[in-house]
Write an enzyme that holds these catalytic residues in place. Structure first.
Site, PDB file in Angstrom:
ATOM      1  N   THR A  91      -2.811  36.974  34.901  1.00 51.11           N
ATOM      2  CA  THR A  91      -4.007  36.585  34.140  1.00 51.11           C
ATOM      3  C   THR A  91      -5.210  37.486  34.446  1.00 51.11           C
ATOM      4  N   GLN A 123      -7.280  41.316  35.291  1.00 51.25           N
ATOM      5  CA  GLN A 123      -7.467  42.567  34.533  1.00 51.25           C
ATOM      6  C   GLN A 123      -6.184  43.405  34.513  1.00 51.25           C
ATOM      7  N   LEU A 153       0.197  41.636  42.040  1.00 50.42           N
ATOM      8  CA  LEU A 153      -1.213  41.920  41.726  1.00 50.42           C
ATOM      9  C   LEU A 153      -2.123  40.743  42.070  1.00 50.42           C
ATOM     10  N   GLN A 207      -7.321  37.507  45.987  1.00 49.20           N
ATOM     11  CA  GLN A 207      -8.751  37.216  45.967  1.00 49.20           C
ATOM     12  C   GLN A 207      -9.337  38.629  45.991  1.00 49.20           C
ATOM     13  N   SER A 208      -9.776  39.122  44.826  1.00 50.25           N
ATOM     14  CA  SER A 208     -10.027  40.563  44.690  1.00 50.25           C
ATOM     15  C   SER A 208     -11.505  40.934  44.797  1.00 50.25           C
ATOM     16  N   THR A 215      -5.358  49.139  48.116  1.00 48.20           N
ATOM     17  CA  THR A 215      -6.691  49.465  47.598  1.00 48.20           C
ATOM     18  C   THR A 215      -7.426  50.519  48.412  1.00 48.20           C
ATOM     19  N   GLU A 228     -10.356  50.247  49.205  1.00 53.44           N
ATOM     20  CA  GLU A 228     -11.230  49.522  50.131  1.00 53.44           C
ATOM     21  C   GLU A 228     -10.659  49.583  51.560  1.00 53.44           C
ATOM     22  N   TYR A 259     -11.682  41.557  52.971  1.00 53.49           N
ATOM     23  CA  TYR A 259     -10.759  41.944  51.890  1.00 53.49           C
ATOM     24  C   TYR A 259      -9.981  43.202  52.291  1.00 53.49           C
ATOM     25  N   LYS A 315      -5.887  43.480  53.148  1.00 51.55           N
ATOM     26  CA  LYS A 315      -5.037  44.383  52.365  1.00 51.55           C
ATOM     27  C   LYS A 315      -4.386  45.427  53.280  1.00 51.55           C
ATOM     28  N   HIS A 365     -10.869  50.624  39.288  1.00 53.46           N
ATOM     29  CA  HIS A 365     -10.568  50.851  37.874  1.00 53.46           C
ATOM     30  C   HIS A 365     -11.110  49.672  37.067  1.00 53.46           C
ATOM     31  N   ARG A 414     -12.510  43.622  32.764  1.00 61.76           N
ATOM     32  CA  ARG A 414     -12.972  43.458  34.136  1.00 61.76           C
ATOM     33  C   ARG A 414     -13.787  42.171  34.256  1.00 61.76           C
TER      34      ARG A 414
HETATM   35  P1  NAP Z   1      -8.393  40.198  39.159  1.00 62.44           P
HETATM   36  O1  NAP Z   1      -8.783  40.469  37.757  1.00 62.44           O
HETATM   37  O2  NAP Z   1      -9.340  39.492  40.061  1.00 62.44           O
HETATM   38  O3  NAP Z   1      -7.015  39.371  39.115  1.00 62.44           O
HETATM   39  C1  NAP Z   1      -6.518  38.722  40.256  1.00 62.44           C
HETATM   40  C2  NAP Z   1      -5.331  37.879  39.858  1.00 62.44           C
HETATM   41  O4  NAP Z   1      -4.834  37.193  41.025  1.00 62.44           O
HETATM   42  C3  NAP Z   1      -5.650  36.787  38.810  1.00 62.44           C
HETATM   43  O5  NAP Z   1      -4.578  36.683  37.924  1.00 62.44           O
HETATM   44  C4  NAP Z   1      -5.752  35.530  39.675  1.00 62.44           C
HETATM   45  O6  NAP Z   1      -5.470  34.347  38.966  1.00 62.44           O
HETATM   46  C5  NAP Z   1      -4.631  35.824  40.676  1.00 62.44           C
HETATM   47  N1  NAP Z   1      -4.706  34.974  41.872  1.00 62.44           N
HETATM   48  C6  NAP Z   1      -5.753  34.805  42.711  1.00 62.44           C
HETATM   49  N2  NAP Z   1      -5.426  33.929  43.674  1.00 62.44           N
HETATM   50  C7  NAP Z   1      -4.164  33.517  43.442  1.00 62.44           C
HETATM   51  C8  NAP Z   1      -3.286  32.610  44.090  1.00 62.44           C
HETATM   52  N3  NAP Z   1      -3.641  31.921  45.176  1.00 62.44           N
HETATM   53  N4  NAP Z   1      -2.033  32.458  43.580  1.00 62.44           N
HETATM   54  C9  NAP Z   1      -1.656  33.125  42.449  1.00 62.44           C
HETATM   55  N5  NAP Z   1      -2.452  33.999  41.791  1.00 62.44           N
HETATM   56  C10 NAP Z   1      -3.696  34.184  42.288  1.00 62.44           C
HETATM   57  O7  NAP Z   1      -7.973  41.556  39.905  1.00 62.44           O
HETATM   58  P2  NAP Z   1      -7.551  42.969  39.286  1.00 62.44           P
HETATM   59  O8  NAP Z   1      -8.754  43.816  39.185  1.00 62.44           O
HETATM   60  O9  NAP Z   1      -6.665  42.765  38.132  1.00 62.44           O
HETATM   61  O10 NAP Z   1      -6.710  43.570  40.503  1.00 62.44           O
HETATM   62  C11 NAP Z   1      -5.302  43.371  40.602  1.00 62.44           C
HETATM   63  C12 NAP Z   1      -4.855  43.665  42.019  1.00 62.44           C
HETATM   64  O11 NAP Z   1      -5.174  45.021  42.355  1.00 62.44           O
HETATM   65  C13 NAP Z   1      -5.515  42.808  43.092  1.00 62.44           C
HETATM   66  O12 NAP Z   1      -4.557  42.589  44.094  1.00 62.44           O
HETATM   67  C14 NAP Z   1      -6.634  43.684  43.615  1.00 62.44           C
HETATM   68  O13 NAP Z   1      -6.936  43.325  44.953  1.00 62.44           O
HETATM   69  C15 NAP Z   1      -5.997  45.061  43.518  1.00 62.44           C
HETATM   70  N6  NAP Z   1      -6.905  46.201  43.317  1.00 62.44           N
HETATM   71  C16 NAP Z   1      -7.778  46.202  42.270  1.00 62.44           C
HETATM   72  C17 NAP Z   1      -8.573  47.319  42.063  1.00 62.44           C
HETATM   73  C18 NAP Z   1      -9.553  47.394  40.915  1.00 62.44           C
HETATM   74  O14 NAP Z   1     -10.421  48.285  40.936  1.00 62.44           O
HETATM   75  N7  NAP Z   1      -9.419  46.555  39.907  1.00 62.44           N
HETATM   76  C19 NAP Z   1      -8.465  48.434  42.921  1.00 62.44           C
HETATM   77  C20 NAP Z   1      -7.542  48.391  43.958  1.00 62.44           C
HETATM   78  C21 NAP Z   1      -6.744  47.270  44.137  1.00 62.44           C
HETATM   79  P3  NAP Z   1      -6.649  33.502  38.226  1.00 62.44           P
HETATM   80  O15 NAP Z   1      -6.770  34.116  36.847  1.00 62.44           O
HETATM   81  O16 NAP Z   1      -6.110  32.132  38.210  1.00 62.44           O
HETATM   82  O17 NAP Z   1      -7.900  33.657  39.020  1.00 62.44           O
HETATM   83  O1  G4F Z   2     -17.783  46.377  41.584  1.00 64.84           O
HETATM   84  P1  G4F Z   2     -17.694  46.049  43.024  1.00 64.84           P
HETATM   85  O2  G4F Z   2     -17.819  44.615  43.409  1.00 64.84           O
HETATM   86  O3  G4F Z   2     -16.329  46.678  43.533  1.00 64.84           O
HETATM   87  P2  G4F Z   2     -15.760  47.011  44.996  1.00 64.84           P
HETATM   88  O4  G4F Z   2     -16.466  46.252  46.045  1.00 64.84           O
HETATM   89  O5  G4F Z   2     -15.732  48.495  45.146  1.00 64.84           O
HETATM   90  O6  G4F Z   2     -14.286  46.413  44.901  1.00 64.84           O
HETATM   91  C1  G4F Z   2     -13.441  46.677  43.783  1.00 64.84           C
HETATM   92  O7  G4F Z   2     -12.750  47.875  44.001  1.00 64.84           O
HETATM   93  C2  G4F Z   2     -11.826  47.850  45.108  1.00 64.84           C
HETATM   94  C3  G4F Z   2     -11.190  49.240  45.193  1.00 64.84           C
HETATM   95  O8  G4F Z   2     -11.931  50.048  46.075  1.00 64.84           O
HETATM   96  C4  G4F Z   2     -10.793  46.778  44.830  1.00 64.84           C
HETATM   97  F1  G4F Z   2      -9.853  46.781  45.799  1.00 64.84           F
HETATM   98  C5  G4F Z   2     -11.482  45.426  44.740  1.00 64.84           C
HETATM   99  O9  G4F Z   2     -10.511  44.428  44.440  1.00 64.84           O
HETATM  100  C6  G4F Z   2     -12.511  45.476  43.620  1.00 64.84           C
HETATM  101  O10 G4F Z   2     -11.808  45.603  42.399  1.00 64.84           O
HETATM  102  O11 G4F Z   2     -18.815  46.852  43.843  1.00 64.84           O
HETATM  103  C7  G4F Z   2     -18.927  48.253  43.749  1.00 64.84           C
HETATM  104  C8  G4F Z   2     -20.201  48.698  44.467  1.00 64.84           C
HETATM  105  C9  G4F Z   2     -20.335  48.145  45.883  1.00 64.84           C
HETATM  106  O12 G4F Z   2     -20.782  49.177  46.719  1.00 64.84           O
HETATM  107  C10 G4F Z   2     -21.425  47.074  45.783  1.00 64.84           C
HETATM  108  O13 G4F Z   2     -22.191  46.900  46.962  1.00 64.84           O
HETATM  109  O14 G4F Z   2     -21.320  48.186  43.740  1.00 64.84           O
HETATM  110  C11 G4F Z   2     -22.265  47.686  44.668  1.00 64.84           C
HETATM  111  N1  G4F Z   2     -23.119  46.693  43.982  1.00 64.84           N
HETATM  112  C12 G4F Z   2     -24.468  46.826  43.791  1.00 64.84           C
HETATM  113  N2  G4F Z   2     -24.949  45.749  43.148  1.00 64.84           N
HETATM  114  C13 G4F Z   2     -22.734  45.545  43.446  1.00 64.84           C
HETATM  115  C14 G4F Z   2     -23.879  44.939  42.911  1.00 64.84           C
HETATM  116  N3  G4F Z   2     -21.511  44.964  43.340  1.00 64.84           N
HETATM  117  C15 G4F Z   2     -21.415  43.780  42.699  1.00 64.84           C
HETATM  118  N4  G4F Z   2     -20.199  43.209  42.562  1.00 64.84           N
HETATM  119  N5  G4F Z   2     -22.525  43.149  42.174  1.00 64.84           N
HETATM  120  C16 G4F Z   2     -23.789  43.678  42.246  1.00 64.84           C
HETATM  121  O15 G4F Z   2     -24.757  43.111  41.788  1.00 64.84           O
END
Ligand code: NAP
Ligand code: G4F
Length: 344
Positions: free
Chosen positions: A11, A13, A81, A84-85, A126, A128, A149, A153, A180, A185
């Site tokens: 469900t 992104q 995937l 708690q992201s 990630t 991170e 987080y 990971k 990404h 998002r």
């Molecule tokens: P997201 O939009 O926050 O999606 C997270 C998913 O995990 C949702 O489907 C959520 O379900 C599910 N989830 C959370 N807690 C759960 C639980 N207890 N049991 C089952 N499902 C659960 O994250 P995303 O951006 O698509 O990222 C996907 C994965 O890639 C994550 O593991 C994230 O940490 C990792 N990642 C993301 C990025 C990025 O930039 N997007 C970069 C590096 C790694 P609900 O819809 O019910 O909340």
């Molecule tokens: O968009 P962010 O919350 O992403 P962040 O923390 O980089 O994490 C995302 O990318 C990770 C990959 O490196 C994933 F693993 C993770 O699951 C997630 O998808 O914040 C990006 C930057 C940070 O430096 C934060 O301090 O934006 C800065 N920021 C400034 N103002 C903010 C804000 N971030 C958020 N969320 N909200 C603000 O108002």
């Protein structure tokens, strides 16, 4: 026979884009769905209504449920995937974050091995995890996570990816993905918060955008491009880990400036530190700093070196930074216009 894939986090992104991708590849796609009080199908409603995917109830907290889901789906490939992201939230809810992002991975991997030891597993690792490591970061860079987080990971990567690959010869890969983004998002991540807020400010539905640290640098790519890399990793002869990134890094300030320019605001910054503001040409304040968005510990600079993926997976990002911002803005302007029309 059709290949079978199970996606946890379907469900979210990435899960929704991956489901689109695997359905188009001819896979039989199963997604794990957790119980929530609101409608979680927003991003996959078409796939679900057209019966292109099968949803199975489960939760990363529940080993029995994971065993049942895997026994029902009988997957050849599992994409983990679910997480708690939200990095910011992980400082407020560290136990919840470890429970899902570390222990949950252990439950899933053990259940999968019990059902089918030759299953292939993708783990969503990630950038991170690099934390304070100086850029550029590649597969051989050390990990220095600074958030709960990132720590959870990294521990999942060490124990269940590298550990289980070495000890149990499990086919499991970490995709070390840099940030990404997309129109799908979550709106609390900084990029979508910026594009959605600017669209609302343009429509007169919001006064000001409040942000924290503007100087953090991120390597931002388009989520739709990145899910192909997940699949490519599981098609290799041997399981290995890959960094997936664009190789370009920009500050939060630059993301805001690009989005503001594309929407047509002529922005100028005034003041310093927490008193800094951005005004439009009429002097209206568009952006203010709110210290509540600063984190206890920050990852200052992420810039991925994805040359291994370019060479060994034949993967490359297709969407430029400016194109990504444009795609997100166009989507959010349409969404906000529809919202405004409904209110009238
Ligand atoms: P997201 O939009 O926050 O999606 C997270 C998913 O995990 C949702 O489907 C959520 O379900 C599910 N989830 C959370 N807690 C759960 C639980 N207890 N049991 C089952 N499902 C659960 O994250 P995303 O951006 O698509 O990222 C996907 C994965 O890639 C994550 O593991 C994230 O940490 C990792 N990642 C993301 C990025 C990025 O930039 N997007 C970069 C590096 C790694 P609900 O819809 O019910 O909340
Ligand atoms: O968009 P962010 O919350 O992403 P962040 O923390 O980089 O994490 C995302 O990318 C990770 C990959 O490196 C994933 F693993 C993770 O699951 C997630 O998808 O914040 C990006 C930057 C940070 O430096 C934060 O301090 O934006 C800065 N920021 C400034 N103002 C903010 C804000 N971030 C958020 N969320 N909200 C603000 O108002």
């Amino acid at each position: 026979m059709k290949k079978r894939a199970l996606i946890t986090g379907i469900t979210g992104q990435d899960g929704s884009y991956l489901a689109d991708f695997l359905v188009a590849k001819g896979y039989e796609v199963f997604g794990m769905l957790r119980r929530t009080s609101t409608d979680p199908l927003m991003r996959i409603v078409n796939l679900y209504e057209e019966r292109k995917i099968t949803l199975l109830s489960g939760n990363m907290r529940d080993a029995c449920a994971l065993e049942r889901v895997i026994a029902e789906a009988k997957p050849d490939e599992i994409y983990n995937l679910a997480a708690q992201s939200d990095v910011g939230i992980s400082f407020l809810c560290p136990e919840e974050t470890f429970e899902i992002n570390y222990y949950g991975v252990g439950r899933l991997v053990n259940a999968a091995m019990k059902e089918n030891p030759s299953v292939r597993i993708y783990q969503a690792s990630t950038s991170e995890m690099f934390g304070k490591t100086k850029p550029p970061q590649s597969e051989s860079s050390p990990f220095h996570p600074v958030s709960p987080y990132g720590e959870a990971k990294q521990k999942a990567h060490d124990d269940y990816v590298v550990g289980y690959r070495n000890r149990h010869h499990l086919f499991i890969c970490s995709g070390i993905l840099f940030n990404h983004e997309s129109p799908r998002r979550g709106k609390h991540f900084v990029t979508r918060k910026i594009t959605h807020s600017l669209a609302k400010i343009e429509a007169g539905l919001q006064e000001t955008l409040l942000l924290g640290n503007l100087e953090a640098k991120r390597d931002w790519g388009f989520a739709q491009d990145y899910v192909e890399a997940m699949w490519l990793m599981l098609q290799k002869d041997q399981p290995e880990d890959f960094v997936i990134a664009t190789g370009e890094s920009r500050t939060v300030r630059e993301f805001f400036e690009t989005a503001a320019r594309l929407i047509g605001f002529k922005i100028r910054f005034e003041g310093k530190g927490q008193d800094e503001v951005a005004k439009d040409e009429k002097g209206k304040i568009i952006l203010k700093i709110d210290p509540k968005y600063y984190r206890k510990a920050e990852v200052d600079s992420l810039l991925g070196d994805a040359s291994k993926a370019y060479k060994e997976l034949g993967w490359k990002p297709k969407t430029s930074f400016e194109e990504l911002v444009r795609i997100m803005l166009e989507h959010d302007r349409d969404e906000v216009r529809a919202m405004a029309a409904k209110k009238r």
